[in-house]
Design a protein around this motif. Structure first.
Motif, mmCIF file in Angstrom:
data_model
loop_
_atom_site.group_PDB
_atom_site.id
_atom_site.type_symbol
_atom_site.label_atom_id
_atom_site.label_comp_id
_atom_site.label_asym_id
_atom_site.label_seq_id
_atom_site.Cartn_x
_atom_site.Cartn_y
_atom_site.Cartn_z
ATOM 1 N N ALA A 1 0.711 -1.112 0.048
ATOM 2 C CA ALA A 1 0.149 -0.071 0.113
ATOM 3 C C ALA A 1 0.668 1.275 0.097
ATOM 4 O O ALA A 1 0.542 2.262 -0.519
ATOM 5 C CB ALA A 1 -1.024 0.051 0.993
ATOM 6 N N ALA B 1 -0.597 2.447 -6.772
ATOM 7 C CA ALA B 1 -1.906 3.029 -6.364
ATOM 8 C C ALA B 1 -1.618 3.390 -4.931
ATOM 9 O O ALA B 1 -2.577 3.745 -4.223
ATOM 10 C CB ALA B 1 -2.955 2.073 -6.444
ATOM 11 N N SER B 2 -0.335 3.833 -4.546
ATOM 12 C CA SER B 2 -0.420 4.197 -3.258
ATOM 13 C C SER B 2 -1.018 5.337 -2.671
ATOM 14 O O SER B 2 -1.128 6.465 -3.468
ATOM 15 C CB SER B 2 1.221 4.449 -2.931
ATOM 16 O OG SER B 2 1.488 5.180 -1.521
ATOM 17 N N THR B 3 -1.787 5.512 -1.545
ATOM 18 C CA THR B 3 -2.489 6.468 -1.136
ATOM 19 C C THR B 3 -1.472 7.569 -0.464
ATOM 20 O O THR B 3 -1.920 8.794 0.109
ATOM 21 C CB THR B 3 -3.431 6.281 -0.167
ATOM 22 O OG1 THR B 3 -3.038 5.665 1.074
ATOM 23 C CG2 THR B 3 -4.556 5.446 -0.889
ATOM 24 N N SER C 1 1.068 10.063 -0.423
ATOM 25 C CA SER C 1 1.764 10.781 -1.828
ATOM 26 C C SER C 1 3.071 11.467 -1.353
ATOM 27 O O SER C 1 3.759 11.687 -2.498
ATOM 28 C CB SER C 1 0.620 11.845 -1.876
ATOM 29 O OG SER C 1 0.544 12.889 -0.731
ATOM 30 N N ARG D 1 6.388 7.777 2.813
ATOM 31 C CA ARG D 1 6.583 6.403 2.653
ATOM 32 C C ARG D 1 8.058 5.876 3.083
ATOM 33 O O ARG D 1 8.052 4.768 3.719
ATOM 34 C CB ARG D 1 6.797 6.436 1.041
ATOM 35 C CG ARG D 1 5.454 6.396 0.164
ATOM 36 C CD ARG D 1 5.610 5.970 -0.949
ATOM 37 N NE ARG D 1 6.603 6.538 -2.002
ATOM 38 C CZ ARG D 1 6.257 7.769 -2.615
ATOM 39 N NH1 ARG D 1 4.947 8.243 -2.601
ATOM 40 N NH2 ARG D 1 7.144 8.697 -3.150
#
Length: 127
Positions: free
Chosen positions: A38, A43-45, A47, A52
């Motif tokens: 994730a 498609a990581s939320t 940003s 991260r």
């Protein structure tokens, strides 16, 4: 009370709502893999690249994300060697003044770093 702003402790005599219980649950391999996917996936939320990296290092080291976010380069030792380590400082006494450590229990922590966790430090474009 310490600052002498009140004469009596208004919380005196109030018991805990529930007994303190140590956490015993640890995430499963599947949960960690899902979190990693994730955070890193297309498609990581998440940003922000710094966030991260914080989440990934928290997974790799088992430390809280706030401890990871507050890490200093001076706390990382032997990153190029065979046994890299992250030393999270505890309480220290400097000239008679106690400087509180970062750890919840205010004790020094030594966190061994895997090769993946000690990997190259990315440039910081946000600074």
């Amino acid at each position: 009370m310490r600052q002498r702003l009140v004469k009596a402790n208004p919380c005196l005599g109030i018991a805990r709502r529930s007994p303190m219980v140590a956490r015993t649950r640890t995430p499963t391999d599947a949960e960690l893999a899902a979190l990693w996917a994730a955070v890193e996936g297309p498609a990581s939320t998440v940003s922000s690249k710094p966030m991260r990296l914080i989440l990934q290092l928290a997974v790799l080291t088992g430390q809280r994300r706030t401890e990871v976010a507050g890490a200093r380069l001076s706390e990382l030792h032997g990153l190029d060697g065979e046994a890299p380590i992250w030393i999270i400082p505890g309480d220290t006494n400097k000239r008679g003044k106690i400087i509180e450590g970062k750890d919840e229990k205010r004790r020094e922590q030594r966190v061994p770093l895997s090769a993946q966790a000690a990997g190259p430090i990315p440039p910081r474009p946000w600074r």
